[in-house]
Write a protein that holds these residues in place. Sequence first.
Motif, PDB file in Angstrom:
ATOM      1  N   MET A  12     -12.499  12.398  34.562  1.00 11.14           N
ATOM      2  CA  MET A  12     -12.340  11.373  33.537  1.00 11.14           C
ATOM      3  C   MET A  12     -12.108  12.026  32.171  1.00 11.14           C
ATOM      4  N   THR A  13     -13.186  12.498  31.513  1.00  3.52           N
ATOM      5  CA  THR A  13     -13.030  13.116  30.194  1.00  3.52           C
ATOM      6  C   THR A  13     -13.863  14.386  30.100  1.00  3.52           C
ATOM      7  N   LEU A  14     -13.252  15.438  29.564  1.00  2.75           N
ATOM      8  CA  LEU A  14     -13.973  16.665  29.233  1.00  2.75           C
ATOM      9  C   LEU A  14     -14.233  16.645  27.732  1.00  2.75           C
ATOM     10  N   VAL A  15     -15.495  16.676  27.350  1.00  2.29           N
ATOM     11  CA  VAL A  15     -15.880  16.728  25.944  1.00  2.29           C
ATOM     12  C   VAL A  15     -16.278  18.163  25.615  1.00  2.29           C
ATOM     13  N   LYS A  26      -8.002  14.685  21.884  1.00  4.05           N
ATOM     14  CA  LYS A  26      -8.498  14.234  20.585  1.00  4.05           C
ATOM     15  C   LYS A  26      -9.191  15.402  19.896  1.00  4.05           C
ATOM     16  N   PRO A  27      -8.464  16.175  19.063  1.00  2.74           N
ATOM     17  CA  PRO A  27      -9.119  17.232  18.284  1.00  2.74           C
ATOM     18  C   PRO A  27      -9.781  16.642  17.045  1.00  2.74           C
ATOM     19  N   ILE A  28     -11.029  17.018  16.809  1.00  8.36           N
ATOM     20  CA  ILE A  28     -11.802  16.456  15.701  1.00  8.36           C
ATOM     21  C   ILE A  28     -12.355  17.596  14.854  1.00  8.36           C
ATOM     22  N   GLY A  29     -11.729  17.836  13.714  1.00 12.52           N
ATOM     23  CA  GLY A  29     -12.253  18.794  12.753  1.00 12.52           C
ATOM     24  C   GLY A  29     -12.170  20.249  13.156  1.00 12.52           C
ATOM     25  N   VAL A  30     -11.308  20.596  14.098  1.00 10.99           N
ATOM     26  CA  VAL A  30     -11.234  21.986  14.559  1.00 10.99           C
ATOM     27  C   VAL A  30     -10.650  22.856  13.446  1.00 10.99           C
ATOM     28  N   ARG A  48     -18.030  10.915  16.083  1.00  5.09           N
ATOM     29  CA  ARG A  48     -16.595  10.784  16.360  1.00  5.09           C
ATOM     30  C   ARG A  48     -16.274  11.244  17.779  1.00  5.09           C
ATOM     31  N   ALA A  49     -16.984  12.271  18.249  1.00  6.04           N
ATOM     32  CA  ALA A  49     -16.791  12.707  19.636  1.00  6.04           C
ATOM     33  C   ALA A  49     -17.206  11.603  20.601  1.00  6.04           C
ATOM     34  N   VAL A  81     -11.654  15.673  24.638  1.00  7.08           N
ATOM     35  CA  VAL A  81     -12.159  15.399  23.290  1.00  7.08           C
ATOM     36  C   VAL A  81     -12.819  16.683  22.813  1.00  7.08           C
ATOM     37  N   PHE A  82     -12.326  17.233  21.702  1.00  6.97           N
ATOM     38  CA  PHE A  82     -12.809  18.530  21.208  1.00  6.97           C
ATOM     39  C   PHE A  82     -13.236  18.337  19.756  1.00  6.97           C
ATOM     40  N   ALA A  83     -14.545  18.332  19.517  1.00  7.33           N
ATOM     41  CA  ALA A  83     -15.075  18.089  18.174  1.00  7.33           C
ATOM     42  C   ALA A  83     -15.851  19.305  17.684  1.00  7.33           C
ATOM     43  N   TYR A  84     -15.678  19.605  16.417  1.00 12.90           N
ATOM     44  CA  TYR A  84     -16.299  20.779  15.797  1.00 12.90           C
ATOM     45  C   TYR A  84     -17.199  20.351  14.643  1.00 12.90           C
TER      46      TYR A  84
END
Length: 324
Positions: free
Chosen positions: A1-4, A129-133, A189-190, A202-205
């Motif tokens: 499904m989703t890899l966070v 979905k890159p978040i703040g990388v 956001r993640a 979904v990749f959040a930093y």
Amino acid sequence: MTLVVLGLDALDPDLVDAAEHPNLTLDAHHGIETIVSVAGEPSTHELWPTIITGLTPEEHGLKLDDGVAWENPLLRFGSTAADYVLPDALQTKIGAWLLTNTGEDAFREPASYYGERGIETVFDGRSAKPIGVPNYVVDTDAEDREHQLRRSMGDLFERDPDATGGHTSSDPVEFYERCMEMGMVRLARARRGLRSREYELVFAYTSAIDLIGHVSYANPGLQADAYAELDEFVGEVKADLGGDDDLLLVSDHGLQEGLHTDEAMVAATDPGLVDDVDSVTDVKAAIDAALADGAHEPAGNPHRGGDAGDSEAVRQQLEDLGYM
């Protein structure tokens, strides 16, 4: 499904404990090798491009020069002349002053940088979905709450090359609160990205514990508190996982007594995700392998429509109820 994937800057394998931090250690965790920059310690500026590309700083090209990210648009201007007329130590101090007093962010290289150079990232060819990388900025004109907080720190977080950790804070406790707010924003956001069911990755930093670590050398309890609180935040993300979802944590380096250490870490809900990760250069391959079998294809947001059969069923139900 989703890899966070949660990029937790400066998460240190020596400072986590499975009993105290079950959500920072997950079902498997271990330390991994990182890369030391020309400045003599691992660099956030260099390492997140390494993590998302699998390439060394020399290969992807985003690297420090004399301890300063001179390729930043503001710092690039005049840097050639600086090489000729300024000693290395003075260049470093000037770079630190510019970044502190102009509000410039050294980690805002646009995402287009990679495609223009034929460099593949974990985000290519998939719904991501890159978040703040750091150094992967999708919209260079936009800022989220973490960016806004970082730019408004003032004397709460000032670069000082002569201080332990390279930074000082006029009020470490207030600084701590702002940093934890930054962490909450990014992890929230993640969670939104995960809950949308629109993304396979979904990749959040967040830089929260890195920033706190740089000023907590005189008050180590702040760093311990940050780990405990971040463990709770990650636990909220973990609680949102579906049965087929996976969570991967990765850091770029550790941080102890105000200084970066030369060991990063990974942790995962699926031990197989991190079995072959021995270095920051291995993370991309692990993500690619996890997504290669299609098991993390997005299910789609239930609030944004369904297939034709679903639409027809809804229409028929509305007719039966007399609305159509």
